[in-house]
Design a protein around this motif. Sequence first.
Motif, mmCIF file in Angstrom:
data_model
loop_
_atom_site.group_PDB
_atom_site.id
_atom_site.type_symbol
_atom_site.label_atom_id
_atom_site.label_comp_id
_atom_site.label_asym_id
_atom_site.label_seq_id
_atom_site.Cartn_x
_atom_site.Cartn_y
_atom_site.Cartn_z
ATOM 1 N N PHE A 311 -71.135 -49.130 -30.279
ATOM 2 C CA PHE A 311 -72.561 -48.822 -30.115
ATOM 3 C C PHE A 311 -72.789 -47.895 -28.925
ATOM 4 O O PHE A 311 -73.479 -46.874 -29.036
ATOM 5 C CB PHE A 311 -73.363 -50.113 -29.943
ATOM 6 C CG PHE A 311 -74.836 -49.906 -29.825
ATOM 7 C CD1 PHE A 311 -75.636 -49.875 -30.959
ATOM 8 C CD2 PHE A 311 -75.446 -49.701 -28.596
ATOM 9 C CE1 PHE A 311 -77.004 -49.654 -30.869
ATOM 10 C CE2 PHE A 311 -76.805 -49.490 -28.480
ATOM 11 C CZ PHE A 311 -77.590 -49.473 -29.631
ATOM 12 N N VAL A 312 -72.212 -48.252 -27.777
ATOM 13 C CA VAL A 312 -72.423 -47.456 -26.568
ATOM 14 C C VAL A 312 -71.832 -46.058 -26.732
ATOM 15 O O VAL A 312 -72.486 -45.038 -26.405
ATOM 16 C CB VAL A 312 -71.811 -48.165 -25.349
ATOM 17 C CG1 VAL A 312 -71.896 -47.272 -24.112
ATOM 18 C CG2 VAL A 312 -72.510 -49.496 -25.100
ATOM 19 N N ALA A 313 -70.609 -45.995 -27.267
ATOM 20 C CA ALA A 313 -69.954 -44.693 -27.424
ATOM 21 C C ALA A 313 -70.700 -43.815 -28.425
ATOM 22 O O ALA A 313 -70.922 -42.619 -28.179
ATOM 23 C CB ALA A 313 -68.510 -44.890 -27.870
ATOM 24 N N GLN A 314 -71.098 -44.404 -29.551
ATOM 25 C CA GLN A 314 -71.821 -43.632 -30.567
ATOM 26 C C GLN A 314 -73.170 -43.152 -30.030
ATOM 27 O O GLN A 314 -73.604 -42.025 -30.310
ATOM 28 C CB GLN A 314 -72.033 -44.487 -31.816
ATOM 29 C CG GLN A 314 -72.583 -43.756 -33.011
ATOM 30 C CD GLN A 314 -71.533 -42.935 -33.734
ATOM 31 O OE1 GLN A 314 -70.343 -43.050 -33.426
ATOM 32 N NE2 GLN A 314 -71.940 -42.104 -34.663
ATOM 33 N N PHE A 315 -73.838 -43.972 -29.271
ATOM 34 C CA PHE A 315 -75.126 -43.624 -28.665
ATOM 35 C C PHE A 315 -74.963 -42.393 -27.780
ATOM 36 O O PHE A 315 -75.709 -41.416 -27.901
ATOM 37 C CB PHE A 315 -75.627 -44.821 -27.861
ATOM 38 C CG PHE A 315 -77.080 -44.750 -27.483
ATOM 39 C CD1 PHE A 315 -78.021 -45.466 -28.187
ATOM 40 C CD2 PHE A 315 -77.502 -43.981 -26.419
ATOM 41 C CE1 PHE A 315 -79.371 -45.423 -27.845
ATOM 42 C CE2 PHE A 315 -78.833 -43.907 -26.065
ATOM 43 C CZ PHE A 315 -79.778 -44.643 -26.784
ATOM 44 N N ILE A 316 -73.984 -42.438 -26.888
ATOM 45 C CA ILE A 316 -73.788 -41.338 -25.935
ATOM 46 C C ILE A 316 -73.296 -40.076 -26.626
ATOM 47 O O ILE A 316 -73.783 -38.970 -26.374
ATOM 48 C CB ILE A 316 -72.805 -41.776 -24.824
ATOM 49 C CG1 ILE A 316 -73.413 -42.928 -24.014
ATOM 50 C CG2 ILE A 316 -72.469 -40.600 -23.925
ATOM 51 C CD1 ILE A 316 -72.464 -43.531 -23.006
ATOM 52 N N LEU A 317 -72.322 -40.225 -27.527
ATOM 53 C CA LEU A 317 -71.751 -39.063 -28.209
ATOM 54 C C LEU A 317 -72.789 -38.346 -29.070
ATOM 55 O O LEU A 317 -72.783 -37.118 -29.181
ATOM 56 C CB LEU A 317 -70.558 -39.492 -29.059
ATOM 57 C CG LEU A 317 -69.294 -39.890 -28.291
ATOM 58 C CD1 LEU A 317 -68.265 -40.512 -29.236
ATOM 59 C CD2 LEU A 317 -68.683 -38.681 -27.579
ATOM 60 N N THR A 318 -73.677 -39.105 -29.686
ATOM 61 C CA THR A 318 -74.718 -38.479 -30.505
ATOM 62 C C THR A 318 -75.681 -37.678 -29.645
ATOM 63 O O THR A 318 -76.098 -36.571 -30.015
ATOM 64 C CB THR A 318 -75.483 -39.543 -31.307
ATOM 65 O OG1 THR A 318 -74.574 -40.284 -32.110
ATOM 66 C CG2 THR A 318 -76.530 -38.888 -32.202
ATOM 67 N N LEU A 319 -76.051 -38.209 -28.486
ATOM 68 C CA LEU A 319 -76.929 -37.462 -27.581
ATOM 69 C C LEU A 319 -76.263 -36.170 -27.119
ATOM 70 O O LEU A 319 -76.910 -35.124 -27.037
ATOM 71 C CB LEU A 319 -77.296 -38.323 -26.373
ATOM 72 C CG LEU A 319 -78.086 -39.603 -26.640
ATOM 73 C CD1 LEU A 319 -78.459 -40.268 -25.319
ATOM 74 C CD2 LEU A 319 -79.328 -39.323 -27.456
ATOM 75 N N ILE A 320 -74.968 -36.236 -26.824
ATOM 76 C CA ILE A 320 -74.245 -35.046 -26.379
ATOM 77 C C ILE A 320 -74.220 -33.989 -27.475
ATOM 78 O O ILE A 320 -74.432 -32.801 -27.218
ATOM 79 C CB ILE A 320 -72.796 -35.435 -25.972
ATOM 80 C CG1 ILE A 320 -72.819 -36.303 -24.713
ATOM 81 C CG2 ILE A 320 -71.946 -34.182 -25.755
ATOM 82 C CD1 ILE A 320 -71.465 -36.869 -24.344
ATOM 83 N N ALA A 321 -73.988 -34.403 -28.702
ATOM 84 C CA ALA A 321 -73.868 -33.448 -29.809
ATOM 85 C C ALA A 321 -75.215 -32.898 -30.232
ATOM 86 O O ALA A 321 -75.378 -31.687 -30.425
ATOM 87 C CB ALA A 321 -73.167 -34.112 -30.994
ATOM 88 N N PHE A 322 -76.213 -33.765 -30.372
ATOM 89 C CA PHE A 322 -77.493 -33.331 -30.937
ATOM 90 C C PHE A 322 -78.233 -32.367 -30.016
ATOM 91 O O PHE A 322 -78.835 -31.395 -30.474
ATOM 92 C CB PHE A 322 -78.378 -34.551 -31.214
ATOM 93 C CG PHE A 322 -79.665 -34.217 -31.907
ATOM 94 C CD1 PHE A 322 -79.689 -34.004 -33.270
ATOM 95 C CD2 PHE A 322 -80.848 -34.107 -31.195
ATOM 96 C CE1 PHE A 322 -80.875 -33.686 -33.919
ATOM 97 C CE2 PHE A 322 -82.035 -33.785 -31.826
ATOM 98 C CZ PHE A 322 -82.045 -33.576 -33.198
ATOM 99 N N GLY A 323 -78.206 -32.606 -28.724
ATOM 100 C CA GLY A 323 -78.936 -31.755 -27.798
ATOM 101 C C GLY A 323 -78.458 -30.322 -27.774
ATOM 102 O O GLY A 323 -79.211 -29.416 -27.396
ATOM 103 N N SER A 324 -77.225 -30.076 -28.198
ATOM 104 C CA SER A 324 -76.680 -28.719 -28.183
ATOM 105 C C SER A 324 -77.279 -27.831 -29.245
ATOM 106 O O SER A 324 -77.125 -26.613 -29.199
ATOM 107 C CB SER A 324 -75.161 -28.776 -28.367
ATOM 108 O OG SER A 324 -74.839 -29.234 -29.678
#
Length: 865
Positions: A311-324
Amino acid sequence: MFLTKYFRDFWQPRKGLAIAEACVIGVVAALSAIFLRFSSGSLGTFRVNTSYAIPALFALPLIGASFGFTAGFLVDRFAPEASGSGVPQVKASLANVPIRLSWRVAIVKLIGAILTLGSGMTLGRQGPTVHVGAALAAGMSRVFPTSPDHRRQMIAAGAGAGLAAAFNAPITGILFVVEELLQDLSGITLGTAIIASFIGGVLSRLLGGRSLQLNLELIESQTTFAITELPFYLILGLLAGLLAALFRHGLIQSLKFYRKLRISLPLKLALAGLVSGILIAMLPELFRNNTGLREFILAGKPSVYRVALVFVAQFILTLIAFGSGAPGGLFAPSLILGSCLGYLIGVIEFRFLGISSPDTYALVGMGAFFSGVSKVPITAIMIIFEITTDFNLVLPLMIGSVTSYLVADKLIPGSLYAKLLELNGIDIDTENSIDGRITQLTAQEVMQRQVETLQAQMTVDEAIQAFSHSTQRGFPVLENSKLVGIVTQSDLMKIREGKLSRNAPVKEIMTSQPLTITPEHNLSNVLYLLNRHQISRLPVLEGRRFVGIISRGDIIRAEANYLNCESFPNQPKIKPSYKVYQTQSPSVGRGRLLVLIANPETAHKLLQMAAMIAKHNRYEVECLQVITISRHNKPAETPVKTAPSRKLLLSAEVIGKRWKIPVHTQIRVAHEVANATLETVKERHIDTLLMGWKGSTHTPGRIFGNVVDTIIRQATCELLLVKLGNSSNPINFKRCLVPMAGGPNSKIALKLLPALATYTQKLEIRLTQVFSSEAQIDVKVLQAAKRLLIDRYKLSNKINAVHIKAHSVPEGIINLVKTGNFDVVVLGASGEGMLQQAINGNIPEAIASGVDCTVILVRSMSSEE
């Protein structure tokens, strides 16, 4: 001829053809979704296998950065509209925002999404399939003549078919269209969406297998629901709503963070791929495959700690990818996050009550979290139901999804996709009807700014000639730049009735003190006044100054443009320009001349002319280069390449050193060139503005073009428009022609001549005035101009004044230029503050387009009366 008419009539939008088109759209959307699924899966397999063959800490970041950069380059170079999820773009297009949806956007989105998912960024393919389906449908709707409503229906059908094909869930596609995108339950819209979604979902299921690859038998055998579990499902909905709101806030902040980096889209995606690759390489091997991650949560019996880590990893990784701005969606990440949250609540329930398995809660959590993120509870419920076909889940899904929706909406109201559009300056009011949004337009957004006018001193005969040479059916009458009346065709009937002679002044037949409006009047007020007083047009005044006219035709045209997605009442407002580069020289001049550099081919000639004028007047030269961007981007947050512009500005500094004049340079990022120029005029206290001019324009409703017309109307400084001739040296003039008409800008034209004469050897200046064959010749204007040049500017040995006769001013000037071999023509603007068209057409444009030599059009400082 008959066959052409038959073909056009046959393809007019009809229900039968709409259904046939929806079938084709369903097939195409399904094939594109299948291609995206297998292509991204193949690249994902390659990435995972490479991470085992080569150290993961090296392979995953390298693949992520390279694939991300390639995807970003394709999107940035060929279709910037293909960035991001794609659902906001579709939503905006269906709301008549002029956002491009085309086959090129679909192709770029498809390839970009494949590369993005193959790079390892934790985004989903469902959003891109919605975008691709809608873009393919939009491209198809342009092949045959269709109405705006028909086009919107096909785009909605394409979006529904894309989502149905992505999830193998036809009903989900239909509901998503109705609930989020179109909000239209009309028969033809719902029918085409149902057909396209059904075909897309079924064809995808037949050719591509079930989505998410769930172990359905295992899940179905363990799903149960008891009334005693109700508090746990309420807690799940509450937590899902809270975390979904946090997730939405994080997405917005991520987008803002990437914008502050001020780097190009390819570099943003490369950075996101690099960081994602590093983090995934440091996590357990399970995280390298998103599909395997879903299976692990739903059927792998994971530990609580492992699920919490996911959950934590997916949450952070999605924010990193989507904002780009990577071309990937949020559907899949939301479902994975929801499954983790649900699984954790299920473990707690099982330890307390031991009734239901954590897998059941994982499925309910998927719907609840997705509902809180996307604010589509009905779609969320149907997604899980369709991919599991388990009726036992419906009631828990309803409890969790509705609770999550209410909590998330309380914390962050409104649709996520609407918020993303607002971040780009697009405000969609989905509650207003089309007619309601049209009437919210103001007069200044619709009115004609360039209007032919009559002078109060003109005769009725001249007014009749104006009507015969113009498409206008009414002329404002001005006196000293103030509106004093309006003349319509019905007023000319007084002449036919014998009440007045044709030599009477036009003020005798005009309607005095006409009804007027201000630029801030909205169209609802304008329509009321037109109908109330049974008139066809209204003058628009700003204070006492005449600024335009609005007619019924202008309103009809605005509505047609809106329906065809060519304009939008709530389109992004123009934001102030942003200065990205600037150089300063000593401020030792007594004034400033601004040169607007736009075309590298003519920049050097314009700069030479600017240096000559500045040297004579002891001015400083300010050079401006404007880089334009989309209105949906903020100038202060958009990365641009300034190297070509800096090269041009460097040549300006070289010319300044040669002429020994101070040169200041700057580069601005702006939505429009005209606004950036006007801001510079105001900030730098510019005395004279010099800019290039093509000599003609093909833009309907414009006299000199969009940029020039705006600057002419608003610039508070002297203005020099230069149409360069064929001469390689723009300051080596030998013969100069100056047409005179006695207007206020004539003195400005004469003021320019000493600069031309000072730095040009043996310059011959000819003053001329054109008279019609019937007109009485009066050379007072020519004599006064010649005396001014002799007495004030000491040019007695270089001047001669001659009058000529011709049918029209442009014809006389053009013939004189060709027979006299003049290499520069200096024109004063018309007698009014605006450079309006004269009765026989646009005189400066007619002259500039009819001669090969340099033409300089001058206008005095605009007065805000």
